[in-house]
Design a protein around this motif. Structure first.
Motif, mmCIF file in Angstrom:
data_model
loop_
_atom_site.group_PDB
_atom_site.id
_atom_site.type_symbol
_atom_site.label_atom_id
_atom_site.label_comp_id
_atom_site.label_asym_id
_atom_site.label_seq_id
_atom_site.Cartn_x
_atom_site.Cartn_y
_atom_site.Cartn_z
ATOM 1 N N GLY A 49 0.788 -1.221 0.000
ATOM 2 C CA GLY A 49 0.000 0.000 0.000
ATOM 3 C C GLY A 49 0.824 1.278 0.000
ATOM 4 N N LEU A 50 2.129 1.175 0.165
ATOM 5 C CA LEU A 50 2.962 2.397 0.095
ATOM 6 C C LEU A 50 2.848 2.974 -1.312
ATOM 7 C CD1 LEU A 50 6.376 1.712 1.886
ATOM 8 C CD2 LEU A 50 4.453 3.094 2.695
ATOM 9 N N ASN A 51 2.690 4.293 -1.339
ATOM 10 C CA ASN A 51 2.498 4.996 -2.590
ATOM 11 C C ASN A 51 3.731 5.879 -2.782
ATOM 12 O OD1 ASN A 51 1.536 7.084 -4.345
ATOM 13 N ND2 ASN A 51 -0.533 6.292 -3.944
ATOM 14 N N ILE A 52 4.529 5.585 -3.789
ATOM 15 C CA ILE A 52 5.831 6.245 -3.924
ATOM 16 C C ILE A 52 5.877 7.091 -5.198
ATOM 17 C CG2 ILE A 52 8.337 5.893 -4.057
ATOM 18 C CD1 ILE A 52 7.974 3.257 -2.583
ATOM 19 N N GLU A 53 6.171 8.381 -5.052
ATOM 20 C CA GLU A 53 6.325 9.265 -6.206
ATOM 21 C C GLU A 53 7.781 9.714 -6.310
ATOM 22 O OE1 GLU A 53 3.083 12.471 -6.503
ATOM 23 O OE2 GLU A 53 3.391 12.147 -4.355
ATOM 24 N N ARG A 54 8.275 9.836 -7.525
ATOM 25 C CA ARG A 54 9.573 10.491 -7.729
ATOM 26 C C ARG A 54 9.283 11.836 -8.374
ATOM 27 N NH1 ARG A 54 13.601 6.813 -10.490
ATOM 28 N NH2 ARG A 54 12.762 7.514 -12.472
ATOM 29 N N VAL A 55 9.625 12.905 -7.686
ATOM 30 C CA VAL A 55 9.220 14.248 -8.095
ATOM 31 C C VAL A 55 10.456 15.123 -8.308
ATOM 32 C CG1 VAL A 55 8.013 16.325 -7.288
ATOM 33 C CG2 VAL A 55 7.006 14.072 -6.898
ATOM 34 N N ALA A 56 10.454 15.931 -9.381
ATOM 35 C CA ALA A 56 11.595 16.801 -9.692
ATOM 36 C C ALA A 56 11.691 17.932 -8.679
ATOM 37 C CB ALA A 56 11.459 17.369 -11.096
ATOM 38 N N VAL A 57 12.881 18.159 -8.158
ATOM 39 C CA VAL A 57 13.154 19.257 -7.208
ATOM 40 C C VAL A 57 14.374 20.019 -7.714
ATOM 41 C CG1 VAL A 57 12.217 17.944 -5.241
ATOM 42 C CG2 VAL A 57 14.658 17.842 -5.730
ATOM 43 N N PRO A 58 14.542 21.264 -7.258
ATOM 44 C CA PRO A 58 15.746 21.999 -7.654
ATOM 45 C C PRO A 58 17.002 21.314 -7.134
ATOM 46 C CG PRO A 58 14.128 23.464 -6.634
ATOM 47 C CD PRO A 58 13.668 22.066 -6.385
ATOM 48 N N ILE A 59 18.127 21.613 -7.748
ATOM 49 C CA ILE A 59 19.404 21.055 -7.282
ATOM 50 C C ILE A 59 19.874 21.807 -6.037
ATOM 51 C CG2 ILE A 59 21.859 20.883 -7.886
ATOM 52 C CD1 ILE A 59 20.924 20.153 -10.743
ATOM 53 N N GLY A 60 19.719 23.120 -6.016
ATOM 54 C CA GLY A 60 20.116 23.893 -4.840
ATOM 55 C C GLY A 60 20.884 25.144 -5.214
ATOM 56 N N VAL A 61 22.203 25.090 -5.082
ATOM 57 C CA VAL A 61 23.050 26.248 -5.387
ATOM 58 C C VAL A 61 23.988 25.876 -6.529
ATOM 59 C CG1 VAL A 61 24.805 27.831 -4.519
ATOM 60 C CG2 VAL A 61 22.943 27.064 -3.006
ATOM 61 N N ILE A 62 23.953 26.693 -7.578
ATOM 62 C CA ILE A 62 24.771 26.410 -8.758
ATOM 63 C C ILE A 62 25.815 27.502 -8.930
ATOM 64 C CG2 ILE A 62 24.686 26.200 -11.294
ATOM 65 C CD1 ILE A 62 21.959 24.803 -10.876
ATOM 66 N N GLY A 63 27.057 27.088 -9.112
ATOM 67 C CA GLY A 63 28.140 28.031 -9.418
ATOM 68 C C GLY A 63 28.337 28.080 -10.921
ATOM 69 N N MET A 64 28.291 29.285 -11.490
ATOM 70 C CA MET A 64 28.428 29.423 -12.948
ATOM 71 C C MET A 64 29.712 30.195 -13.218
ATOM 72 S SD MET A 64 26.667 28.854 -15.774
ATOM 73 C CE MET A 64 27.269 29.173 -17.447
ATOM 74 N N ILE A 65 30.655 29.539 -13.887
ATOM 75 C CA ILE A 65 31.951 30.163 -14.160
ATOM 76 C C ILE A 65 32.080 30.360 -15.664
ATOM 77 C CG2 ILE A 65 34.445 29.908 -13.887
ATOM 78 C CD1 ILE A 65 33.948 28.150 -11.492
ATOM 79 N N TYR A 66 32.256 31.605 -16.098
ATOM 80 C CA TYR A 66 32.273 31.858 -17.540
ATOM 81 C C TYR A 66 33.277 32.952 -17.857
ATOM 82 C CZ TYR A 66 28.970 35.490 -16.014
ATOM 83 O OH TYR A 66 28.373 36.541 -15.361
#
Lengths: 420, 420
Positions: free
Chosen positions: A111-128
């Protein structure tokens, strides 16, 4: 500002803490709120036009005469370019929200109902590097996907970046979101890059975008996970059952549409059986492009120059291509598997079985049949926009768009179940 | 064998090259061929029973009196345990093939037809401790998902591992697959672990499985991407609207079903409003378990001992739990966000809105409502088997099963398209 190494590390840690707190709030924000922030940021960017152009002029003046024209062109902002930046923010607002998508859903016998749901990654460092618009695009993609971003642009663009970040922060504030969702490193101290790459307590992912030197530095020094590609040594293989005219047209586009992009074809592989037919046509069509062939190719088409071993693994990013003759599909697979950088490789053939074998056997992020390798791009894939291209095999591969900027978690809904 | 550091690096590189070649062949193998190899390996393992037990006895004798009983129990093989290993291989053969799944499919306005298809990751390094069956399970999961594996088990189990690898290699050969799909490092030299963690030209992913020391070493030294979790400091939070009996039953299971697993609850968080009601019942039910509470909890239930600050972030893996009282859901969210290791956290409540807020706000791989945290397991999730649990946010999160052992690539089907 000039800082000691300890100061720099403290500074990056403080930015990281602020980003983490901002990411927590942003991760719970509704799609409407995030879109409102993007639209308000676009407006703020347009309003800041005179200030931004003045800041950019300061950046441009400081490198004038010291850097090549192409560098200055990438750095330079114009009213049109600022408008394009603002309108990119609005386009990203219009894309679907990647957060909250239900990626999988299963019910267990207990009876366990399991969903896999998209979440943000968190903190992203962008080096350009020097292009200021990369900072705006990356911020918008991170914001929409629920992530806080710490920007580290080239030091030459620091005045422009400052104004862009201020505009984004005004947009965020207007929508009631924390300003620290978008931050710039601020200091041009080179040790800041290293500190960012080591800050795995605060930064969840680093994405570098720029020349090989920058990307290699990130690949070697990062303790934080990265999404990156070092090389785009892309191949176009003309199988003996190719439509010759189609092949010439595709390869001319794949090589010359823009030579400086990572999806440009750098190496042309041709079945021996059709070499005498296609080589003259291809050489005609690729006028202005230096073709470096193996001895056999040069003997068949004297306009080619002789390639060295090094050419087979060189990404020219220029009007140069290497040309290799092979006996058959198997030899082509072996040659490409050996030299490809795992970015994009294409086969041109009317034989669907040969195409199928090629697509399965070549272990690259993108494999193509009868199309130009220059299509290897988030926009062309319909992702709306991309923050980069990845050739690693973990997490995301190929164009990195909004969906690729998310992680997921499992939500388990029970009714009191205990495990036997 | 004893080797110098250079020898060890050369040895690992040679294993890596062999694994890479084997992975290429395996990646193109059909589901039937892979399953045949698994079934033949199970048969070979059963046939090797006397040899395996003799080898295992050598391993056990060499540590007898030098290691704790629990260690020796993990190392020891019996006919039943070997049968369980063989039958796990057959169960993995019966699972769906994760390779070749079409993950996405889109057609572009220009007629380009783009598929995202699951492919194997390539070469996986598996680093584990004394339990010989981990090597067999990991090999089978890698084989089924099209990956070659290099096993580095604890040196104490080396004779057992050798026989298990030989059996798997016989099974592979029987199905016409390269033996190098499954290899063991062989040498017990500790520098081999480091060489494996640095071999990013050959190894695509490293998965460590074992105690904190081992996992920390891998986390700190790996140049290769990793899937791992350091801690399982899991929380069960009893919200004021919980069904008290259900809460007692769930938490007793979450804490005591098995105390040594990473999904075991280590910290119990309770709303102040119901503390006087639930604390005595919980203390009764958790008999034999040491409960370390904050001052307030101790004042309400004198059987509790006083917790120190360190307790809130300790994974006991033992019959001990910490008990924290909070004012409300917000305080619970703040406390758990601060101390959770991002593995699994649960709320127990009959208030669905509170549950929804908890599941969204807690940033852990698995978040649960009204269920025991011990369900955080690949088998319980219906994945068939797991190779480990990941708490990072890149690629895979939570139980790592067959699907999580794949990457993907884009197949682009064109009809001669060139990019404008």
């Amino acid at each position: 500002m000039t800082l000691t190494n300890t100061d720099v590390t403290d500074h990056i840690m403080r930015l990281g803490e602020q980003a983490k707190a901002a990411a927590r709030a942003l991760g719970l924000a509704s799609t409407d709120t995030k879109n409102a922030a993007l639209i308000a940021s676009a407006k703020a960017l347009r309003e800041s036009l005179p200030v931004l152009l003045a800041a950019n002029d300061k950046d441009v003046q400081s490198v004038m005469g010291k850097k090549p024209d192409a560098f200055i062109d990438r750095l330079k902002l114009t009213p049109d370019r600022v408008e394009a930046m603002a309108s990119a923010l609005e386009q990203i607002a219009a894309l679907p929200d990647p957060v909250g998508r239900k990626l999988a859903h299963f019910e267990r016998p207990n009876g366990l109902n399991i969903e896999r749901v998209a979440v943000p990654i968190g903190v992203i460092g962008m080096i350009y590097e020097s292009r200021p618009n990369v900072g705006a695009d990356a911020s918008a993609l991170c914001l929409k996907s629920g992530n806080a971003v710490i920007l580290r642009g080239g030091s030459e663009s620091r005045h422009s970046t400052e104004i862009i970040v201020e505009a984004m922060q005004r947009g965020l504030a207007e929508a009631g979101l924390p300003a620290h969702v978008v931050q710039a490193v601020g200091t041009t101290d080179r040790s800041a890059v290293k500190a960012l790459l080591q800050a795995d307590d605060y930064v969840d992912l680093v994405i570098p975008r720029g020349g090989r030197g920058l990307v290699e530095l990130v690949a070697n020094e990062a303790k934080v996970p990265t999404l990156l590609h070092l090389d785009g040594n892309c191949h176009s293989y003309v199988h003996h059952a190719a439509d010759i005219d189609k092949a010439v047209k595709i390869i001319t586009n794949a090589k010359l549409r823009r030579t400086g992009v990572c999806g440009a074809t750098e190496s042309i592989v041709i079945d021996r059986k059709i070499a005498t037919v296609i080589l003259p046509k291809l050489t005609d069509s690729l006028k202005g492009c230096e073709l470096r062939g193996d001895a056999e190719a040069v003997s068949l088409e004297p306009r080619l120059t002789l390639a060295t071993e090094e050419d087979w693994s060189t990404e020219y990013l220029d009007s140069i291509a290497s040309v290799k003759l092979v006996e058959n599909l198997d030899e082509a697979l072996a040659f490409i598997s050996k030299h490809s950088s795992g970015h994009t490789d294409a086969i041109i053939t009317e034989d669907n079985e040969a195409a199928r074998r090629f697509l399965l056997a070549i272990d690259s992020a993108v494999v193509m049949h009868n199309a130009s390798t220059q299509f290897s791009d988030g926009g062309e894939f319909g992702m709306g926009a991309e923050i980069g291209i990845a050739t690693g095999k973990m997490h995301a591969r190929g164009p990195v768009g909004l969906e690729q900027l998310t992680s997921f978690k499992y939500l388990v809904h029970g009714t009191g179940q205990t495990r036997p």
